[in-house]
Design a protein around this motif. Structure first.
Motif, PDB file in Angstrom:
ATOM      1  N   TYR A 136     -32.527  13.370 -11.888  1.00  0.00           N
ATOM      2  CA  TYR A 136     -31.136  12.960 -11.706  1.00  0.00           C
ATOM      3  C   TYR A 136     -30.785  13.015 -10.213  1.00  0.00           C
ATOM      4  O   TYR A 136     -29.931  13.811  -9.788  1.00  0.00           O
ATOM      5  N   PRO A 137     -31.420  12.176  -9.407  1.00  0.00           N
ATOM      6  CA  PRO A 137     -31.238  12.280  -7.948  1.00  0.00           C
ATOM      7  C   PRO A 137     -29.833  11.947  -7.467  1.00  0.00           C
ATOM      8  O   PRO A 137     -29.454  12.330  -6.355  1.00  0.00           O
ATOM      9  N   ASP A 138     -29.039  11.240  -8.272  1.00  0.00           N
ATOM     10  CA  ASP A 138     -27.689  10.853  -7.866  1.00  0.00           C
ATOM     11  C   ASP A 138     -26.617  11.758  -8.463  1.00  0.00           C
ATOM     12  O   ASP A 138     -25.424  11.413  -8.449  1.00  0.00           O
ATOM     13  N   ARG A 159     -37.042   9.945  -5.573  1.00  0.00           N
ATOM     14  CA  ARG A 159     -35.981  10.554  -4.770  1.00  0.00           C
ATOM     15  C   ARG A 159     -35.671  11.939  -5.320  1.00  0.00           C
ATOM     16  O   ARG A 159     -35.711  12.146  -6.529  1.00  0.00           O
ATOM     17  N   HIS A 182     -29.216  18.307  -3.635  1.00  0.00           N
ATOM     18  CA  HIS A 182     -28.651  19.519  -4.238  1.00  0.00           C
ATOM     19  C   HIS A 182     -29.663  20.249  -5.123  1.00  0.00           C
ATOM     20  O   HIS A 182     -29.297  21.174  -5.854  1.00  0.00           O
ATOM     21  N   ALA A 183     -30.946  19.847  -5.057  1.00  0.00           N
ATOM     22  CA  ALA A 183     -31.951  20.421  -5.953  1.00  0.00           C
ATOM     23  C   ALA A 183     -32.135  21.912  -5.729  1.00  0.00           C
ATOM     24  O   ALA A 183     -32.254  22.688  -6.685  1.00  0.00           O
ATOM     25  N   ASN A 188     -23.956  14.797  -9.118  1.00  0.00           N
ATOM     26  CA  ASN A 188     -23.023  15.596  -8.330  1.00  0.00           C
ATOM     27  C   ASN A 188     -23.527  17.037  -8.268  1.00  0.00           C
ATOM     28  O   ASN A 188     -24.182  17.514  -9.199  1.00  0.00           O
ATOM     29  N   GLY A 194     -33.586  17.678 -10.116  1.00  0.00           N
ATOM     30  CA  GLY A 194     -33.298  16.943  -8.892  1.00  0.00           C
ATOM     31  C   GLY A 194     -34.059  15.638  -8.800  1.00  0.00           C
ATOM     32  O   GLY A 194     -33.577  14.662  -8.204  1.00  0.00           O
ATOM     33  N   LEU A 199     -25.206  19.002 -11.401  1.00  0.00           N
ATOM     34  CA  LEU A 199     -26.650  19.190 -11.367  1.00  0.00           C
ATOM     35  C   LEU A 199     -26.996  20.654 -11.618  1.00  0.00           C
ATOM     36  O   LEU A 199     -27.980  20.966 -12.309  1.00  0.00           O
ATOM     37  N   SER A 222     -32.763  14.903  -5.357  1.00  0.00           N
ATOM     38  CA  SER A 222     -31.372  15.199  -5.027  1.00  0.00           C
ATOM     39  C   SER A 222     -31.288  16.200  -3.879  1.00  0.00           C
ATOM     40  O   SER A 222     -32.031  17.190  -3.847  1.00  0.00           O
ATOM     41  N   GLU A 274     -24.104  12.515 -13.294  1.00  0.00           N
ATOM     42  CA  GLU A 274     -23.636  11.537 -12.323  1.00  0.00           C
ATOM     43  C   GLU A 274     -22.145  11.240 -12.453  1.00  0.00           C
ATOM     44  O   GLU A 274     -21.586  10.477 -11.656  1.00  0.00           O
TER      45      GLU A 274
END
Length: 335
Positions: free
Chosen positions: A59-61, A15, A19-20, A63, A56, A67, A17, A188
């Motif tokens: 740490y796909p989850d 996955r 927001h990446a 904030n 991303g 991030l 993020s 997160e």
């Protein structure tokens, strides 16, 4: 000799993020602001490294704001880590010790150079929304990371191949594995409850998870690190077991699958244990326990085709000024 990297199973979905891209833009702006990367070649370095995709996927989850801060940290830290890996083996242990101490101090006060100021500023941004307990743990892990870097420098300077058991003891430190896991908590907004830190069940899951992170990373970087004379599991296993590097890669892939099976058992034990914990604390503990697999999935995806893992790595890095050489020169002047 180029090795064929075996496929490594990672039983979590890849996955990225949402927001990446924002994180990537923040990282590039941050590195430009601190003059860590300048000019067209440096812009190419930033564009092709894809720090936003790196964090991303790991740490796909996360904030969105957190991030972006982690991407900034990763951008500055990666420059520091890459340059320390190159410069430390050329210097005497006393110089390396002073250099590592200087780097550790940058979390408390900015160094005189661009890199010290950058790490100080991004740490201040991170610390502003993190608990004191988490900050102390991150600082401790960062210092342990630098201790590991000094050990790595000693081994490279001495030549030869370290024993596998010694490498496995030190690799989590100079790899920065526990710093990476702690940054996931921050990203997160789900810090470990203080009572969970040091819990034997969680430590077992995390230890095996870090082994998975290390095996996957060393397989992906085996060729370029062999070319550079850096330490790597593929070379160490080949020397210790008297086999070819390709055979070593296959054996490491088999070891990876065995450790993955052990990870599954340990995770289930932890999950059962967490059924009796408050929901918020249980969620944070299990998220931390899953983090090494998510990190590994993101690392494998990000590394594929990335110039950091290709033959043009040296030319790629030449876009970045040698910031640590300046720090070493300053330390020499101070005596």
């Amino acid at each position: 000799m180029t090795i064929v990297v075996p496929d490594l199973p990672v039983p979590v979905e890849l996955r990225l993020s949402p927001h990446a891209e924002r994180a990537d833009e923040a990282c590039r702006a941050f590195l430009r602001e601190h003059a860590l990367a300048r000019g067209p070649a440096a812009e190419d370095y930033l564009r092709r490294t894809r720090f936003g995709a790196l964090v991303g996927g790991m740490y796909p989850d996360a904030n969105p704001s957190e991030l972006a801060r982690v991407a900034e940290w990763m951008g500055a830290w990666s420059i520091m880590d890459d340059q320390l890996e190159r410069i430390a083996p050329r210097e005497q242990p006393s110089v390396v010790a002073r250099l590592c101490a200087a780097i550790a101090s940058w979390l408390d006060s900015p160094g005189s150079g661009p890199l010290g100021r950058a790490l100080y500023q991004v740490w201040q941004r991170i610390a502003a929304t993190a608990s004191e307990v988490w900050q102390r743990r991150l600082r401790s892990e960062f210092r342990r990371h630098l201790d590991g870097c000094a050990w790595e420098a000693d081994q490279v300077r001495a030549g030869g191949v370290p024993r596998l058991r010694d490498y496995l003891r030190w690799r989590p430190l100079f790899f920065g594995a526990h710093v990476a896991l702690a940054l996931g908590e921050y990203a997160e907004g789900r810090e470990l409850p203080p009572a969970a830190v040091g819990d034997p069940l969680l430590d077992r899951v995390a230890t095996i998870g870090v082994e998975l992170m290390i095996i996957s990373n060393d397989l992906l970087s085996a060729d370029i690190e062999a070319e550079q004379g850096a330490l790597n599991l593929v070379t160490i296993v080949a020397a210790e077991q008297r086999c070819s590097r390709q055979q070593s890669a296959y054996r490491l892939a088999e070891a990876y699958e065995r450790r993955l099976a052990a990870y599954r058992v340990a995770y289930e034990d932890l999950r059962t244990h967490c059924e009796g914990l408050p929901q918020a604390g249980s969620a944070a503990v299990l998220a931390y326990a899953r983090a090494p697999l998510i990190w590994t999935r993101g690392q494998i995806a990000w590394s594929t085709g990335n110039p950091r893992y290709s033959a043009d790595r040296a030319a790629f890095y030449s876009a970045i000024p040698d910031h640590l050489a300046g720090v070493v020169a300053e330390l020499a002047e101070l005596g």
